[in-house]
Design an enzyme around this catalytic site. Structure first.
Site, PDB file in Angstrom:
ATOM      1  N   PHE A  38     -21.716 -21.047  -5.783  1.00 29.36           N
ATOM      2  CA  PHE A  38     -20.345 -21.557  -5.968  1.00 29.36           C
ATOM      3  C   PHE A  38     -19.805 -21.296  -7.379  1.00 29.36           C
ATOM      4  O   PHE A  38     -18.987 -22.036  -7.867  1.00 29.36           O
ATOM      5  CB  PHE A  38     -20.256 -23.052  -5.611  1.00 29.36           C
ATOM      6  CG  PHE A  38     -20.529 -23.282  -4.151  1.00 29.36           C
ATOM      7  CD1 PHE A  38     -19.537 -23.063  -3.205  1.00 29.36           C
ATOM      8  CD2 PHE A  38     -21.789 -23.677  -3.716  1.00 29.36           C
ATOM      9  CE1 PHE A  38     -19.800 -23.235  -1.850  1.00 29.36           C
ATOM     10  CE2 PHE A  38     -22.056 -23.851  -2.368  1.00 29.36           C
ATOM     11  CZ  PHE A  38     -21.055 -23.640  -1.434  1.00 29.36           C
ATOM     12  N   SER A 123     -20.282  -0.935  -3.516  1.00 26.38           N
ATOM     13  CA  SER A 123     -18.900  -0.781  -3.978  1.00 26.38           C
ATOM     14  C   SER A 123     -18.528   0.681  -4.184  1.00 26.38           C
ATOM     15  O   SER A 123     -19.305   1.458  -4.735  1.00 26.38           O
ATOM     16  CB  SER A 123     -18.721  -1.527  -5.301  1.00 26.38           C
ATOM     17  OG  SER A 123     -17.489  -1.183  -5.898  1.00 26.38           O
ATOM     18  N   TYR A 147     -19.840  -3.646 -14.040  1.00 22.79           N
ATOM     19  CA  TYR A 147     -19.756  -4.112 -12.647  1.00 22.79           C
ATOM     20  C   TYR A 147     -20.169  -2.980 -11.698  1.00 22.79           C
ATOM     21  O   TYR A 147     -21.011  -3.155 -10.815  1.00 22.79           O
ATOM     22  CB  TYR A 147     -18.336  -4.603 -12.305  1.00 22.79           C
ATOM     23  CG  TYR A 147     -18.115  -4.723 -10.814  1.00 22.79           C
ATOM     24  CD1 TYR A 147     -18.718  -5.743 -10.085  1.00 22.79           C
ATOM     25  CD2 TYR A 147     -17.343  -3.776 -10.117  1.00 22.79           C
ATOM     26  CE1 TYR A 147     -18.569  -5.832  -8.703  1.00 22.79           C
ATOM     27  CE2 TYR A 147     -17.184  -3.858  -8.743  1.00 22.79           C
ATOM     28  CZ  TYR A 147     -17.796  -4.878  -8.038  1.00 22.79           C
ATOM     29  OH  TYR A 147     -17.654  -4.950  -6.678  1.00 22.79           O
ATOM     30  N   VAL A 191      -5.518  -6.463  -7.551  1.00 23.16           N
ATOM     31  CA  VAL A 191      -4.065  -6.403  -7.623  1.00 23.16           C
ATOM     32  C   VAL A 191      -3.363  -7.402  -6.688  1.00 23.16           C
ATOM     33  O   VAL A 191      -2.336  -7.979  -7.064  1.00 23.16           O
ATOM     34  CB  VAL A 191      -3.568  -4.955  -7.371  1.00 23.16           C
ATOM     35  CG1 VAL A 191      -3.880  -4.483  -5.962  1.00 23.16           C
ATOM     36  CG2 VAL A 191      -2.097  -4.819  -7.670  1.00 23.16           C
TER      37      VAL A 191
END
Ligand code: UDP
Length: 331
Positions: A38, A123, A147, A191
């Site tokens: 969380f 990703s 990342y 975005v």
């Protein structure tokens, strides 16, 4: 004949994609355990299903009692990870712990429990600024910031566990996922979250550059479809792109959302286009996206109140927040 009960672990189940995946898995009749710390996931994302699932609050980047949850599990969806570019430049350690260390421990837990399927959320940021469009899985790997690097390192761990230990794993490289519950943790992020908060407070959309750059915006329920299709398949040790089969300009997003815009400086190190070649997942798994950008934007607007308390960014606050981005990536 009674269908066999499928027992599933979803790491990061309280997050944006995880919470949508839970909805999809409940429809399939699965028994679900969510593992989440969380930190960026939200309890409110899963409040509507909290009586139907087991929720375990834990830190996957260290060994712990959570490993016992893997006993008798059939499918593992490893979605937990820290997202966003700027904080990954400022705090790479957190990204290494959450996206690499945690992936190692989750893989080990899955291996020792002999799970039947392991699906990793990889990703498309691994491609950096690609040379080929649409970009196939075989394109060069060029992570531009921590990342992207950490997600790629997690993917390499998954590949290795599949090769060496025969873990029945698949990695899915997601392209620009959007949809309801995609709000970020308050950092300057994806975005749609930025634009929806601006829309709610009648502020202009901060369009990077001339807005003609395009993204392969993929609606979250299509992502859920790909995740479940991968789990149901018998393919192992594969990597698939998951995209919308098209690429859409930021100016078109502004047009669909409606309202004024203001242009802000182009960001270094980011591609002018992202566009997945999805022929491999279509051919191998028979998966196809089904939500058009028009439908996706309509759905997200129906739930715009979700962004009511989100940070409203403006050109000055963005310039301040992205200082380190420009400092390190403008080469
Ligand atoms: N973008 C924009 N204004 C913003 C944030 C992003 O115009 O305030 C653009 C950005 O230039 C990029 C696209 O939206 O072309 C998607 O950006 P995001 O950070 O969501 O994803 P990524 O760049 O990692 O694909």
């Amino acid at each position: 004949m009674k269908k066999e009960l499928i027992r599933v672990i979803v790491t990061g189940g309280a997050g944006f994609i995880g919470s949508h995946l839970i909805d999809g898995l409940l429809n399939l009749g699965c028994e679900i355990i969510v593992l989440d710390n969380f930190s960026t996931g939200r309890k409110e994302n899963i409040v509507h299903v909290k009586n139907k699932i087991k929720i375990v609050e834990c830190d996957l980047s260290i060994k712990g009692g959570w490993i016992e949850e893997f006993n008798n599990i059939d499918w593992v969806f490893h979605l937990s990870s820290l997202a966003d570019i700027v904080p990954s430049i400022q705090n790479p350690e957190g990204y290494f712990c959450s996206n690499v260390d945690a992936t190692f421990y989750v893989l080990e837990a899955a291996r020792l429990a002999n799970v039947k399927r392991f699906i990793y959320s990889a990703s498309s940021s691994c491609y950096g600024i690609p040379d080929t469009y649409p970009t196939p899985e075989a394109a060069d790997i060029k992570p531009q910031y921590p990342y992207a690097l950490a997600k790629r390192m997690g993917e390499e761990l998954v590949e290795h566990w599949a090769q060496l230990y025969n873990l029945p794993a698949i990695s899915l490289r997601f392209f620009n996922v959007y949809g309801t519950r995609s709000r970020t943790s308050g950092t300057y992020g994806a975005v749609f979250g930025v634009f929806l908060a601006q829309k709610l407070s009648n502020k202009p959309y901060t369009v990077v550059g001339d807005g003609n750059q395009t993204r392969d915006f993929t609606y979250v329920t299509d992502i859920v479809g790909a995740l479940i299709t991968a789990a149901e398949s018998n393919k192992v040790n594969k990597i698939y792109n998951v995209g919308s089969d098209t690429t859409v300009s930021i100016n078109k997003i502004v047009y669909l959302l409606g309202g004024d815009k203001v242009n802000i400086p182009k960001r270094p190190g980011e591609p002018d286009c992202t566009y997945a070649d999805i022929s491999k997942i279509k051919d191998d798994l028979g998966w196809m996206p089904s939500i058009s950008i028009e439908e996706g934007v309509e759905k997200i607007l129906e739930d715009i109140d979700y962004w009511k308390e989100a940070t409203v960014w403006n050109p000055d606050s963005i310039s301040e927040a992205t200082e380190d981005w420009f400092k390190y990536l403008d080469k």
